[in-house]
Design a protein around this motif. Structure first.
Motif, PDB file in Angstrom:
ATOM      1  N   GLU A   1      10.458  21.418  -9.645  1.00 40.33           N
ATOM      2  CA  GLU A   1       9.689  22.245 -10.440  1.00 40.33           C
ATOM      3  C   GLU A   1       8.322  21.973 -10.149  1.00 40.33           C
ATOM      4  OE1 GLU A   1      11.897  20.448 -11.940  1.00 40.33           O
ATOM      5  OE2 GLU A   1      13.420  21.972 -12.061  1.00 40.33           O
ATOM      6  N   LYS A   2       7.763  20.658 -10.050  1.00 38.52           N
ATOM      7  CA  LYS A   2       6.262  20.385  -9.886  1.00 38.52           C
ATOM      8  C   LYS A   2       6.029  20.151  -8.404  1.00 38.52           C
ATOM      9  CE  LYS A   2       2.934  17.162 -11.664  1.00 38.52           C
ATOM     10  NZ  LYS A   2       2.682  16.023 -12.783  1.00 38.52           N
ATOM     11  N   ASP A   3       6.840  19.535  -7.668  1.00 37.14           N
ATOM     12  CA  ASP A   3       6.452  19.036  -6.158  1.00 37.14           C
ATOM     13  C   ASP A   3       7.035  19.840  -5.031  1.00 37.14           C
ATOM     14  OD1 ASP A   3       4.659  16.674  -7.055  1.00 37.14           O
ATOM     15  OD2 ASP A   3       6.764  16.161  -7.873  1.00 37.14           O
ATOM     16  N   GLY A   4       8.023  20.668  -5.577  1.00 37.18           N
ATOM     17  CA  GLY A   4       8.777  21.323  -4.699  1.00 37.18           C
ATOM     18  C   GLY A   4       9.906  20.573  -3.940  1.00 37.18           C
ATOM     19  N   TYR A   5      10.136  19.449  -4.188  1.00 38.86           N
ATOM     20  CA  TYR A   5      11.370  18.533  -3.871  1.00 38.86           C
ATOM     21  C   TYR A   5      11.247  17.150  -4.903  1.00 38.86           C
ATOM     22  CZ  TYR A   5       7.698  15.046  -1.995  1.00 38.86           C
ATOM     23  OH  TYR A   5       6.800  14.433  -1.798  1.00 38.86           O
ATOM     24  N   THR A   6      12.719  16.785  -4.478  1.00 37.26           N
ATOM     25  CA  THR A   6      12.864  15.662  -5.479  1.00 37.26           C
ATOM     26  C   THR A   6      12.897  14.228  -4.750  1.00 37.26           C
ATOM     27  OG1 THR A   6      15.146  15.960  -5.141  1.00 37.26           O
ATOM     28  CG2 THR A   6      14.467  16.853  -6.924  1.00 37.26           C
ATOM     29  N   ALA A   7      12.325  13.303  -5.250  1.00 36.69           N
ATOM     30  CA  ALA A   7      11.975  12.084  -4.636  1.00 36.69           C
ATOM     31  C   ALA A   7      11.593  10.956  -5.619  1.00 36.69           C
ATOM     32  CB  ALA A   7      11.081  12.192  -3.230  1.00 36.69           C
ATOM     33  N   VAL A   8      11.588   9.711  -5.229  1.00 41.77           N
ATOM     34  CA  VAL A   8      11.332   8.523  -5.979  1.00 41.77           C
ATOM     35  C   VAL A   8      10.221   7.895  -5.142  1.00 41.77           C
ATOM     36  CG1 VAL A   8      11.702   6.515  -7.349  1.00 41.77           C
ATOM     37  CG2 VAL A   8      13.173   8.549  -7.593  1.00 41.77           C
ATOM     38  N   GLN A   9       9.085   7.478  -5.741  1.00 42.14           N
ATOM     39  CA  GLN A   9       8.124   6.540  -5.037  1.00 42.14           C
ATOM     40  C   GLN A   9       8.074   5.332  -5.402  1.00 42.14           C
ATOM     41  OE1 GLN A   9       3.671   6.483  -5.714  1.00 42.14           O
ATOM     42  NE2 GLN A   9       3.671   7.649  -3.764  1.00 42.14           N
ATOM     43  N   LEU A  10       8.486   4.347  -4.466  1.00 45.23           N
ATOM     44  CA  LEU A  10       8.498   2.856  -4.862  1.00 45.23           C
ATOM     45  C   LEU A  10       7.442   2.149  -4.331  1.00 45.23           C
ATOM     46  CD1 LEU A  10      12.098   2.049  -4.154  1.00 45.23           C
ATOM     47  CD2 LEU A  10      11.270   2.812  -6.353  1.00 45.23           C
ATOM     48  N   GLY A  11       6.906   1.128  -5.148  1.00 47.64           N
ATOM     49  CA  GLY A  11       5.900   0.349  -4.577  1.00 47.64           C
ATOM     50  C   GLY A  11       6.446  -1.231  -4.614  1.00 47.64           C
ATOM     51  N   PHE A  12       5.965  -1.890  -3.485  1.00 48.85           N
ATOM     52  CA  PHE A  12       6.311  -3.260  -3.396  1.00 48.85           C
ATOM     53  C   PHE A  12       5.113  -4.147  -2.747  1.00 48.85           C
ATOM     54  CE2 PHE A  12       7.835  -6.423  -0.168  1.00 48.85           C
ATOM     55  CZ  PHE A  12       8.439  -7.221  -0.967  1.00 48.85           C
ATOM     56  N   ASP A  13       5.144  -5.364  -3.284  1.00 47.55           N
ATOM     57  CA  ASP A  13       4.166  -6.353  -2.942  1.00 47.55           C
ATOM     58  C   ASP A  13       2.713  -6.142  -4.003  1.00 47.55           C
ATOM     59  OD1 ASP A  13       3.409  -8.947  -1.822  1.00 47.55           O
ATOM     60  OD2 ASP A  13       3.307  -7.924   0.177  1.00 47.55           O
ATOM     61  N   ASP A  14       2.467  -7.213  -4.571  1.00 54.05           N
ATOM     62  CA  ASP A  14       1.053  -6.685  -5.121  1.00 54.05           C
ATOM     63  C   ASP A  14      -0.046  -7.047  -4.318  1.00 54.05           C
ATOM     64  OD1 ASP A  14       2.527  -6.460  -7.380  1.00 54.05           O
ATOM     65  OD2 ASP A  14       2.208  -8.559  -8.355  1.00 54.05           O
ATOM     66  N   LYS A  15      -1.196  -6.191  -4.569  1.00 56.86           N
ATOM     67  CA  LYS A  15      -2.406  -5.894  -3.829  1.00 56.86           C
ATOM     68  C   LYS A  15      -3.562  -6.377  -4.650  1.00 56.86           C
ATOM     69  CE  LYS A  15      -4.453  -3.187  -0.217  1.00 56.86           C
ATOM     70  NZ  LYS A  15      -4.420  -1.632   0.150  1.00 56.86           N
ATOM     71  N   SER A  16      -4.557  -7.038  -4.214  1.00 56.43           N
ATOM     72  CA  SER A  16      -5.710  -7.268  -4.960  1.00 56.43           C
ATOM     73  C   SER A  16      -6.376  -6.057  -5.267  1.00 56.43           C
ATOM     74  CB  SER A  16      -6.636  -8.107  -3.967  1.00 56.43           C
ATOM     75  OG  SER A  16      -7.984  -8.265  -4.812  1.00 56.43           O
ATOM     76  N   GLU A  17      -7.213  -5.854  -6.578  1.00 52.93           N
ATOM     77  CA  GLU A  17      -7.365  -4.616  -7.163  1.00 52.93           C
ATOM     78  C   GLU A  17      -8.648  -4.230  -6.335  1.00 52.93           C
ATOM     79  OE1 GLU A  17      -8.055  -4.666 -11.067  1.00 52.93           O
ATOM     80  OE2 GLU A  17      -5.992  -5.211 -11.827  1.00 52.93           O
ATOM     81  N   LYS A  18      -9.608  -5.256  -5.806  1.00 53.91           N
ATOM     82  CA  LYS A  18     -10.731  -5.001  -5.120  1.00 53.91           C
ATOM     83  C   LYS A  18     -10.513  -4.367  -3.533  1.00 53.91           C
ATOM     84  CE  LYS A  18     -11.355  -9.297  -2.875  1.00 53.91           C
ATOM     85  NZ  LYS A  18     -11.267  -9.122  -1.318  1.00 53.91           N
ATOM     86  N   ASN A  19      -9.313  -4.345  -3.119  1.00 56.45           N
ATOM     87  CA  ASN A  19      -8.987  -3.754  -2.096  1.00 56.45           C
ATOM     88  C   ASN A  19      -8.237  -2.329  -1.981  1.00 56.45           C
ATOM     89  OD1 ASN A  19      -9.954  -5.877  -0.451  1.00 56.45           O
ATOM     90  ND2 ASN A  19      -8.105  -7.163  -0.704  1.00 56.45           N
ATOM     91  N   VAL A  20      -8.214  -1.691  -3.312  1.00 56.66           N
ATOM     92  CA  VAL A  20      -7.860  -0.558  -3.571  1.00 56.66           C
ATOM     93  C   VAL A  20      -8.634   0.646  -3.958  1.00 56.66           C
ATOM     94  CG1 VAL A  20      -6.129   0.814  -4.917  1.00 56.66           C
ATOM     95  CG2 VAL A  20      -5.666  -1.569  -4.343  1.00 56.66           C
TER      96      VAL A  20
END
Length: 207
Positions: free
Chosen positions: A41-60
């Motif tokens: 309904e919102k995006d036009g397709y179904t999916a799940v976004q996964l995130g892996f491996d922590d990253k430093s906040e200053k590099n985001v």
């Protein structure tokens, strides 16, 4: 098709019940945080976004930082969307290595090792000119002729020639899961997996 993001640790070998030595690859599979659930309904397709491996906040960047904050997760270095297999997924949950069971088969996608600029013998398996007589000089690994003369007066597109080799996305299918270590989030699969040590890989399973 569901899956998980992992990191290639390296290769080793295991002995099976028959005493045969089996080469295998050790992968740190997860834990991965569910950062976003896309709907039809919102995006036009179904999916799940996964995130892996922590990253430093200053590099985001600010946009991604807001994305992680909305999901209630620490910044992640690798984000991947999976289009099937997570029907009841909710933002904030974790996907762990217990998604897999020993004995099943998975597909592993990674980035192959970059080998730099290589000639046609290494890059495409050419045999070279292979003659040291009749005036040949330093031609053992040469590509030979690459086209006709006055007609068509050009080199056809797709001609196999020397160039950059490696550094491409490669998927190896039907690798058997030999061992699942839930305590250390390790997955041991039979055979080789594309990529260098500590490179990210995507492990997919057929539901």
């Amino acid at each position: 098709m569901s899956g998980i993001i992992g990191k290639k640790i390296g290769m080793t070998s295991l002995f099976n019940e028959e005493g045969k030595n089996i080469p295998c690859t050790v992968i740190q599979a997860g834990p991965c945080s569910i950062l976003q659930v896309r709907t039809l309904e919102k995006d036009g397709y179904t999916a799940v976004q996964l995130g892996f491996d922590d990253k430093s906040e200053k590099n985001v960047g600010k946009a991604l930082a807001g994305h992680f904050k909305k999901a209630g997760s620490a910044p992640k270095a690798k984000l991947v969307e999976f289009h099937d297999g997570f029907s009841d997924a909710k933002v904030g949950e974790e996907v762990k290595v217990d998604l897999f069971i020993e004995g099943e088969y998975v597909d592993v996608t990674g980035t192959s090792k970059g080998k730099g600029f290589q000639g046609v013998v290494k890059r495409h398996g050419f045999g070279g000119v292979m003659q040291a007589t009749h005036g040949q000089h330093n031609r053992l690994r040469a590509p030979g002729s690459i086209g006709a003369g006055s007609d068509p007066s050009r080199v056809f597109k797709g001609m196999r020639m020397a160039g950059r080799m490696g550094g491409e996305q490669v998927t190896v299918q039907n690798l058997q899961v030999l061992k699942v270590d839930q305590e250390q989030n390790l997955l041991v699969v039979k055979g080789a997996v594309p990529g260098a040590k500590n490179s990210y890989v995507i492990i997919r399973k057929w539901n």
